[in-house]
Design an enzyme around this catalytic site. Sequence first.
Site, PDB file in Angstrom:
ATOM      1  N   ASP A 139      45.188  37.324  41.492  1.00 10.46           N
ATOM      2  CA  ASP A 139      44.262  36.868  40.453  1.00 10.46           C
ATOM      3  C   ASP A 139      43.344  35.802  41.043  1.00 10.46           C
ATOM      4  O   ASP A 139      43.807  34.728  41.456  1.00 10.46           O
ATOM      5  CB  ASP A 139      45.097  36.290  39.301  1.00 10.46           C
ATOM      6  CG  ASP A 139      44.243  35.892  38.119  1.00 10.46           C
ATOM      7  OD1 ASP A 139      43.005  35.833  38.254  1.00 10.46           O
ATOM      8  OD2 ASP A 139      44.817  35.638  37.051  1.00 10.46           O
ATOM      9  N   ILE A 140      42.063  36.082  41.069  1.00  8.66           N
ATOM     10  CA  ILE A 140      41.106  35.195  41.751  1.00  8.66           C
ATOM     11  C   ILE A 140      41.048  33.801  41.124  1.00  8.66           C
ATOM     12  O   ILE A 140      40.786  32.824  41.824  1.00  8.66           O
ATOM     13  CB  ILE A 140      39.708  35.863  41.809  1.00  8.66           C
ATOM     14  CG1 ILE A 140      38.857  35.203  42.888  1.00  8.66           C
ATOM     15  CG2 ILE A 140      39.008  35.843  40.465  1.00  8.66           C
ATOM     16  CD1 ILE A 140      37.644  35.999  43.308  1.00  8.66           C
ATOM     17  N   ASN A 192      27.676  39.015  34.582  1.00  7.12           N
ATOM     18  CA  ASN A 192      26.753  39.956  33.935  1.00  7.12           C
ATOM     19  C   ASN A 192      25.369  39.317  33.913  1.00  7.12           C
ATOM     20  O   ASN A 192      25.244  38.118  34.141  1.00  7.12           O
ATOM     21  CB  ASN A 192      27.217  40.252  32.511  1.00  7.12           C
ATOM     22  CG  ASN A 192      28.680  40.661  32.486  1.00  7.12           C
ATOM     23  OD1 ASN A 192      29.068  41.598  33.167  1.00  7.12           O
ATOM     24  ND2 ASN A 192      29.486  39.916  31.760  1.00  7.12           N
ATOM     25  N   GLY A 215      36.943  41.446  32.381  1.00  9.61           N
ATOM     26  CA  GLY A 215      37.198  41.466  33.817  1.00  9.61           C
ATOM     27  C   GLY A 215      37.241  40.086  34.446  1.00  9.61           C
ATOM     28  O   GLY A 215      37.752  39.130  33.861  1.00  9.61           O
ATOM     29  N   VAL A 216      36.678  39.961  35.643  1.00 10.47           N
ATOM     30  CA  VAL A 216      36.693  38.701  36.381  1.00 10.47           C
ATOM     31  C   VAL A 216      35.951  37.614  35.592  1.00 10.47           C
ATOM     32  O   VAL A 216      36.405  36.475  35.493  1.00 10.47           O
ATOM     33  CB  VAL A 216      35.987  38.861  37.757  1.00 10.47           C
ATOM     34  CG1 VAL A 216      35.974  37.560  38.506  1.00 10.47           C
ATOM     35  CG2 VAL A 216      36.679  39.927  38.584  1.00 10.47           C
ATOM     36  N   ASP A 217      34.822  37.994  35.025  1.00  9.59           N
ATOM     37  CA  ASP A 217      33.993  37.040  34.283  1.00  9.59           C
ATOM     38  C   ASP A 217      34.798  36.401  33.147  1.00  9.59           C
ATOM     39  O   ASP A 217      34.828  35.167  33.000  1.00  9.59           O
ATOM     40  CB  ASP A 217      32.777  37.795  33.723  1.00  9.59           C
ATOM     41  CG  ASP A 217      31.661  36.860  33.315  1.00  9.59           C
ATOM     42  OD1 ASP A 217      31.386  35.927  34.077  1.00  9.59           O
ATOM     43  OD2 ASP A 217      31.087  37.067  32.240  1.00  9.59           O
ATOM     44  N   SER A 245      31.438  44.861  41.072  1.00  8.35           N
ATOM     45  CA  SER A 245      30.930  46.132  40.506  1.00  8.35           C
ATOM     46  C   SER A 245      31.963  47.247  40.370  1.00  8.35           C
ATOM     47  O   SER A 245      31.634  48.311  39.843  1.00  8.35           O
ATOM     48  CB  SER A 245      29.737  46.693  41.302  1.00  8.35           C
ATOM     49  OG  SER A 245      28.553  45.995  41.006  1.00  8.35           O
ATOM     50  N   TYR A 276      31.495  48.039  35.909  1.00  5.55           N
ATOM     51  CA  TYR A 276      30.240  48.588  36.435  1.00  5.55           C
ATOM     52  C   TYR A 276      30.426  49.872  37.240  1.00  5.55           C
ATOM     53  O   TYR A 276      29.452  50.432  37.752  1.00  5.55           O
ATOM     54  CB  TYR A 276      29.496  47.527  37.249  1.00  5.55           C
ATOM     55  CG  TYR A 276      28.781  46.481  36.392  1.00  5.55           C
ATOM     56  CD1 TYR A 276      28.864  46.502  35.005  1.00  5.55           C
ATOM     57  CD2 TYR A 276      28.016  45.475  36.985  1.00  5.55           C
ATOM     58  CE1 TYR A 276      28.216  45.552  34.228  1.00  5.55           C
ATOM     59  CE2 TYR A 276      27.354  44.518  36.206  1.00  5.55           C
ATOM     60  CZ  TYR A 276      27.454  44.564  34.827  1.00  5.55           C
ATOM     61  OH  TYR A 276      26.804  43.626  34.069  1.00  5.55           O
TER      62      TYR A 276
HETATM   63  P1  ADP Z   1      32.023  44.427  37.361  1.00  6.19           P
HETATM   64  O1  ADP Z   1      31.409  44.291  35.980  1.00  6.19           O
HETATM   65  O2  ADP Z   1      31.166  43.811  38.450  1.00  6.19           O
HETATM   66  O3  ADP Z   1      32.476  45.821  37.660  1.00  6.19           O
HETATM   67  P2  ADP Z   1      34.752  43.548  36.702  1.00  6.19           P
HETATM   68  O4  ADP Z   1      35.170  42.146  36.449  1.00  6.19           O
HETATM   69  O5  ADP Z   1      34.812  44.505  35.550  1.00  6.19           O
HETATM   70  O6  ADP Z   1      33.291  43.434  37.336  1.00  6.19           O
HETATM   71  O7  ADP Z   1      35.635  44.152  37.886  1.00  6.19           O
HETATM   72  C1  ADP Z   1      35.441  43.870  39.254  1.00  6.19           C
HETATM   73  C2  ADP Z   1      36.753  44.026  39.994  1.00  6.19           C
HETATM   74  O8  ADP Z   1      37.569  42.868  39.804  1.00  6.19           O
HETATM   75  C3  ADP Z   1      37.606  45.206  39.555  1.00  6.19           C
HETATM   76  O9  ADP Z   1      38.128  45.826  40.729  1.00  6.19           O
HETATM   77  C4  ADP Z   1      38.724  44.553  38.738  1.00  6.19           C
HETATM   78  O10 ADP Z   1      39.932  45.302  38.828  1.00  6.19           O
HETATM   79  C5  ADP Z   1      38.889  43.234  39.447  1.00  6.19           C
HETATM   80  N1  ADP Z   1      39.445  42.108  38.652  1.00  6.19           N
HETATM   81  C6  ADP Z   1      39.498  41.958  37.298  1.00  6.19           C
HETATM   82  N2  ADP Z   1      40.046  40.773  36.967  1.00  6.19           N
HETATM   83  C7  ADP Z   1      40.359  40.144  38.151  1.00  6.19           C
HETATM   84  C8  ADP Z   1      40.966  38.892  38.502  1.00  6.19           C
HETATM   85  N3  ADP Z   1      41.371  38.035  37.572  1.00  6.19           N
HETATM   86  N4  ADP Z   1      41.120  38.590  39.826  1.00  6.19           N
HETATM   87  C9  ADP Z   1      40.707  39.459  40.781  1.00  6.19           C
HETATM   88  N5  ADP Z   1      40.131  40.642  40.522  1.00  6.19           N
HETATM   89  C10 ADP Z   1      39.964  40.993  39.224  1.00  6.19           C
END
Ligand code: ADP
Length: 176
Positions: free
Chosen positions: A14-15, A28, A36-38, A121, A125
């Site tokens: 988890d980042i 976004n 997601g990450v955001d 992405s 995305y």
């Molecule tokens: P995008 O809209 O750019 O596709 P996302 O956040 O939906 O961004 O996903 C980008 C990548 O990050 C995906 O591979 C997802 O599985 C991963 N991801 C989601 N949450 C986390 C997190 N907390 N830490 C690391 N990677 C994550």
Amino acid sequence: MVQISDKIRIIQGDIVKLEVDAVVNAANTTPLGGGGVDGAIHRAAGPELLEECRDLKGCVTGEAKITKVYLLPAKWVIHTVGPIWQGGQKGEDYLLASCYRKSLELAREHIIKTIAFPAISTGAYNFPSKRAAGIAVSEIIKFLQENELPERVILVSFNKETYQHLQQALSEIFVG
Ligand code: ADP
């Protein structure tokens, strides 16, 4: 001498939990903190991050902006907007490479030594994960070959498949 391959690490996790100088947010175009990450970054950083992001007035696809981290353990958040996958003929590869390059340029400007990227992405995305991994790894290596900073780049995958694609991309470049 430190080899470029020693400067890149691929991990699964988890980042938001990483104690690095900067975490990159797969943001976004509007600064509203989606899923997601955001979403994870905004939840962990608290509402003040959203306030600062609102003041930035959004971010164009392929560009990057930097903010403070508030409650996160890192020191900076670099927000970059990846391209939405539309079949591959709309400049997606170039825009994805640009996200990595522009984020690394901001890191260099802010004397950031350690930076962690998610697989930009490849979630909402829909960018194909293997193709995205190849672009991420080659763009990062190119930058590290030409610049002293950052000293270490961590590629964070949330799932096993992304982890394997990143490992494969890295070994293809270093083994040939
Ligand atoms: P995008 O809209 O750019 O596709 P996302 O956040 O939906 O961004 O996903 C980008 C990548 O990050 C995906 O591979 C997802 O599985 C991963 N991801 C989601 N949450 C986390 C997190 N907390 N830490 C690391 N990677 C994550």
